[in-house]
Motif scaffolding. Structure first.
Motif, PDB file in Angstrom:
ATOM      1  N   SER A  93       0.928  -1.395   0.002  1.00 59.88           N
ATOM      2  CA  SER A  93      -0.053  -0.189  -0.043  1.00 59.88           C
ATOM      3  C   SER A  93       0.988   1.372   0.018  1.00 59.88           C
ATOM      4  O   SER A  93       0.551   2.291  -0.554  1.00 59.88           O
ATOM      5  CB  SER A  93      -1.036  -0.075   1.292  1.00 59.88           C
ATOM      6  N   LEU A  94       1.966   1.247   0.675  1.00 59.55           N
ATOM      7  CA  LEU A  94       2.839   2.351   0.611  1.00 59.55           C
ATOM      8  C   LEU A  94       3.399   2.504  -0.916  1.00 59.55           C
ATOM      9  O   LEU A  94       3.381   3.898  -1.376  1.00 59.55           O
ATOM     10  CB  LEU A  94       4.127   2.121   1.731  1.00 59.55           C
ATOM     11  N   ALA A  95       3.788   1.449  -1.585  1.00 61.44           N
ATOM     12  CA  ALA A  95       4.202   1.801  -3.057  1.00 61.44           C
ATOM     13  C   ALA A  95       3.246   2.209  -4.033  1.00 61.44           C
ATOM     14  O   ALA A  95       3.394   2.988  -4.744  1.00 61.44           O
ATOM     15  CB  ALA A  95       4.729   0.218  -3.456  1.00 61.44           C
ATOM     16  N   LEU A  96       1.720   1.987  -3.634  1.00 66.30           N
ATOM     17  CA  LEU A  96       0.767   2.177  -4.281  1.00 66.30           C
ATOM     18  C   LEU A  96       0.524   3.701  -4.116  1.00 66.30           C
ATOM     19  O   LEU A  96       0.388   4.711  -4.979  1.00 66.30           O
ATOM     20  CB  LEU A  96      -0.351   1.641  -4.015  1.00 66.30           C
ATOM     21  N   VAL A  97       0.388   4.288  -2.594  1.00 69.86           N
ATOM     22  CA  VAL A  97      -0.055   5.607  -2.622  1.00 69.86           C
ATOM     23  C   VAL A  97       1.248   6.589  -2.552  1.00 69.86           C
ATOM     24  O   VAL A  97       0.791   7.721  -3.028  1.00 69.86           O
ATOM     25  CB  VAL A  97      -0.690   5.894  -1.100  1.00 69.86           C
ATOM     26  N   ALA A  98       2.526   6.319  -2.355  1.00 66.55           N
ATOM     27  CA  ALA A  98       3.449   7.300  -2.476  1.00 66.55           C
ATOM     28  C   ALA A  98       3.770   8.142  -3.654  1.00 66.55           C
ATOM     29  O   ALA A  98       3.705   9.336  -3.451  1.00 66.55           O
ATOM     30  CB  ALA A  98       5.127   6.663  -2.061  1.00 66.55           C
ATOM     31  N   PRO A  99       3.689   7.555  -4.932  1.00 66.67           N
ATOM     32  CA  PRO A  99       3.846   8.433  -5.905  1.00 66.67           C
ATOM     33  C   PRO A  99       2.798   9.167  -6.280  1.00 66.67           C
ATOM     34  O   PRO A  99       2.805  10.152  -6.930  1.00 66.67           O
ATOM     35  CB  PRO A  99       3.989   7.286  -7.083  1.00 66.67           C
ATOM     36  N   ARG A 100       1.520   8.859  -5.723  1.00 62.25           N
ATOM     37  CA  ARG A 100       0.453  10.090  -5.729  1.00 62.25           C
ATOM     38  C   ARG A 100       0.225  11.019  -4.719  1.00 62.25           C
ATOM     39  O   ARG A 100      -0.775  11.718  -4.762  1.00 62.25           O
ATOM     40  CB  ARG A 100      -0.977   8.921  -5.900  1.00 62.25           C
ATOM     41  N   MET A 101       1.152  10.877  -3.968  1.00 60.24           N
ATOM     42  CA  MET A 101       0.908  11.777  -2.798  1.00 60.24           C
ATOM     43  C   MET A 101       1.361  13.357  -3.098  1.00 60.24           C
ATOM     44  O   MET A 101       2.415  13.450  -3.644  1.00 60.24           O
ATOM     45  CB  MET A 101       1.757  11.532  -1.446  1.00 60.24           C
ATOM     46  N   ILE A 102       0.327  14.288  -2.828  1.00 60.33           N
ATOM     47  CA  ILE A 102       0.876  15.651  -3.033  1.00 60.33           C
ATOM     48  C   ILE A 102       1.689  16.059  -2.016  1.00 60.33           C
ATOM     49  O   ILE A 102       1.724  15.803  -0.929  1.00 60.33           O
ATOM     50  CB  ILE A 102      -0.473  16.509  -3.419  1.00 60.33           C
ATOM     51  N   ALA A 103       2.471  17.535  -2.369  1.00 58.90           N
ATOM     52  CA  ALA A 103       3.177  17.951  -1.467  1.00 58.90           C
ATOM     53  C   ALA A 103       2.397  18.328  -0.183  1.00 58.90           C
ATOM     54  O   ALA A 103       1.297  19.021  -0.186  1.00 58.90           O
ATOM     55  CB  ALA A 103       3.911  19.277  -1.733  1.00 58.90           C
ATOM     56  N   GLY A 104       2.617  18.128   1.018  1.00 57.75           N
ATOM     57  CA  GLY A 104       1.762  18.331   2.220  1.00 57.75           C
ATOM     58  C   GLY A 104       0.878  17.308   2.589  1.00 57.75           C
ATOM     59  O   GLY A 104       0.266  17.382   3.636  1.00 57.75           O
ATOM     60  N   GLY A 105       0.516  16.199   1.661  1.00 61.97           N
ATOM     61  CA  GLY A 105      -0.031  15.184   2.073  1.00 61.97           C
ATOM     62  C   GLY A 105       0.434  14.182   3.058  1.00 61.97           C
ATOM     63  O   GLY A 105       1.516  14.324   3.309  1.00 61.97           O
ATOM     64  N   ILE A 106      -0.374  13.562   3.577  1.00 64.41           N
ATOM     65  CA  ILE A 106      -0.001  12.382   4.863  1.00 64.41           C
ATOM     66  C   ILE A 106      -0.485  11.340   4.638  1.00 64.41           C
ATOM     67  O   ILE A 106      -1.612  11.040   4.103  1.00 64.41           O
ATOM     68  CB  ILE A 106      -0.791  13.202   6.247  1.00 64.41           C
ATOM     69  N   ILE A 107       0.234  10.394   5.064  1.00 63.04           N
ATOM     70  CA  ILE A 107       0.156   8.953   5.016  1.00 63.04           C
ATOM     71  C   ILE A 107       0.200   8.524   6.379  1.00 63.04           C
ATOM     72  O   ILE A 107       1.301   8.757   7.386  1.00 63.04           O
ATOM     73  CB  ILE A 107       1.182   8.160   4.202  1.00 63.04           C
ATOM     74  N   ALA A 108      -0.754   8.062   6.926  1.00 64.69           N
ATOM     75  CA  ALA A 108      -1.145   7.533   8.525  1.00 64.69           C
ATOM     76  C   ALA A 108      -1.005   6.091   8.410  1.00 64.69           C
ATOM     77  O   ALA A 108      -1.762   5.317   7.727  1.00 64.69           O
ATOM     78  CB  ALA A 108      -2.189   7.914   8.939  1.00 64.69           C
ATOM     79  N   ILE A 109       0.047   5.327   8.934  1.00 66.77           N
ATOM     80  CA  ILE A 109       0.162   3.874   8.983  1.00 66.77           C
ATOM     81  C   ILE A 109      -0.071   3.474  10.491  1.00 66.77           C
ATOM     82  O   ILE A 109       0.420   3.688  11.496  1.00 66.77           O
ATOM     83  CB  ILE A 109       1.791   3.548   8.596  1.00 66.77           C
ATOM     84  N   HIS A 110      -1.360   2.567  10.512  1.00 67.89           N
ATOM     85  CA  HIS A 110      -1.601   2.127  11.786  1.00 67.89           C
ATOM     86  C   HIS A 110      -0.734   1.036  12.313  1.00 67.89           C
ATOM     87  O   HIS A 110      -0.265   0.250  11.585  1.00 67.89           O
ATOM     88  CB  HIS A 110      -3.171   1.622  11.563  1.00 67.89           C
ATOM     89  N   ASP A 111      -0.412   0.896  13.418  1.00 67.56           N
ATOM     90  CA  ASP A 111       0.252  -0.306  14.080  1.00 67.56           C
ATOM     91  C   ASP A 111       1.645  -0.275  13.836  1.00 67.56           C
ATOM     92  O   ASP A 111       2.339  -1.025  14.062  1.00 67.56           O
ATOM     93  CB  ASP A 111      -0.274  -1.634  13.529  1.00 67.56           C
ATOM     94  N   TYR A 112       2.092   0.914  13.569  1.00 65.79           N
ATOM     95  CA  TYR A 112       3.494   1.254  13.460  1.00 65.79           C
ATOM     96  C   TYR A 112       4.397   0.657  14.839  1.00 65.79           C
ATOM     97  O   TYR A 112       5.383   0.226  14.684  1.00 65.79           O
ATOM     98  CB  TYR A 112       3.914   2.596  13.227  1.00 65.79           C
ATOM     99  N   ARG A 113       3.669   0.946  15.826  1.00 62.85           N
ATOM    100  CA  ARG A 113       4.186   0.679  17.235  1.00 62.85           C
ATOM    101  C   ARG A 113       3.611  -0.388  17.870  1.00 62.85           C
ATOM    102  O   ARG A 113       3.081  -0.097  19.041  1.00 62.85           O
ATOM    103  CB  ARG A 113       4.512   2.004  17.944  1.00 62.85           C
ATOM    104  N   ASN A 114       3.182  -1.360  17.215  1.00 55.46           N
ATOM    105  CA  ASN A 114       2.446  -2.521  17.820  1.00 55.46           C
ATOM    106  C   ASN A 114       3.332  -3.684  17.740  1.00 55.46           C
ATOM    107  O   ASN A 114       3.631  -4.294  16.701  1.00 55.46           O
ATOM    108  CB  ASN A 114       1.169  -2.720  16.952  1.00 55.46           C
ATOM    109  N   ALA A 115       3.757  -4.357  18.933  1.00 51.14           N
ATOM    110  CA  ALA A 115       4.729  -5.383  19.175  1.00 51.14           C
ATOM    111  C   ALA A 115       3.873  -6.495  18.562  1.00 51.14           C
ATOM    112  O   ALA A 115       4.592  -7.381  18.059  1.00 51.14           O
ATOM    113  CB  ALA A 115       4.987  -5.577  20.515  1.00 51.14           C
TER     114      ALA A 115
END
Length: 194
Positions: A138-160
């Motif tokens: 999903s990161l590979a899909l959205v990253a090229p389409r993100m505009i300047a100032g756009g935000i990607i929030a990734i859930h569970d980044y700090r979930n052991a």
């Protein structure tokens, strides 16, 4: 927030605060891993007064995929393949219940999505795929389409319990640190497009 929606309050408020930062930017909103649509309803509520923005929801609706080695944790008995199965009809029913415009729902595994399944520009993306491959894809899909100032929030980044999410984000940042700034908010990684 409606009481019947099953989302932790504090993290949800933080997530919505991040989305509000992008509300006046061009581009649409995406959610990868919508499950039964509880968070989707809240995102749509924030978009209620922005008719030029669309909400795109992506989910296999087949439950969780198989884990990879990157997803192994001491809670290995949790989050089994096929768990968290839902239905697009359940999601659409909630949108009707709250009198919100229907989202664009794309059913399929993330690695099966094509360019035509995604909006041209994205201002806000929520990635809640739980596992390494889902977040990586999903990161590979959205990253090229993100505009300047756009935000990607990734859930569970700090979930052991779900270490693959953090591993996928860290690997992505190793290659894209010049494009995205990282902030940690509760258990979420927030990537802002520079």
């Amino acid at each position: 927030m409606p009481k019947e929606l099953q989302i932790p309050n504090r993290e949800t408020e933080l997530l919505l605060a991040e989305m509000r930062k992008t509300i006046d930017l061009p581009g649409d909103v995406t959610e990868f891993g919508c499950y039964e649509g509880d968070t989707s309803i809240l995102l749509a509520g924030e978009l209620r007064n922005t008719p030029d923005k669309w909400l795109y929801l992506y989910d296999s609706f087949e439950g969780l995929p198989a884990k990879t080695a990157e997803d192994k944790s001491s809670d290995g008995w949790r989050f089994k393949e096929g768990e968290l199965k839902a239905s697009p009809d359940t999601v659409l029913h909630k949108f009707k219940k709250y009198a919100l415009p229907d989202p664009v729902i794309v059913q399929g595994w993330f690695n099966e999505l094509t360019d035509s399944d995604l909006p041209g520009q994205i201002s806000f993306a929520l990635l809640d795929g739980d596992f390494y491959e889902s977040i990586k894809t999903s990161l590979a899909l959205v990253a090229p389409r993100m505009i300047a100032g756009g935000i990607i929030a990734i859930h569970d980044y700090r979930n052991a319990r779900l270490p693959g999410s953090g591993k996928a984000v860290n690997e992505f940042l190793a290659d894209h640190a010049d494009e995205f700034a990282l902030r940690i908010v509760a258990t979420m990684a927030i990537l802002e497009k520079k």
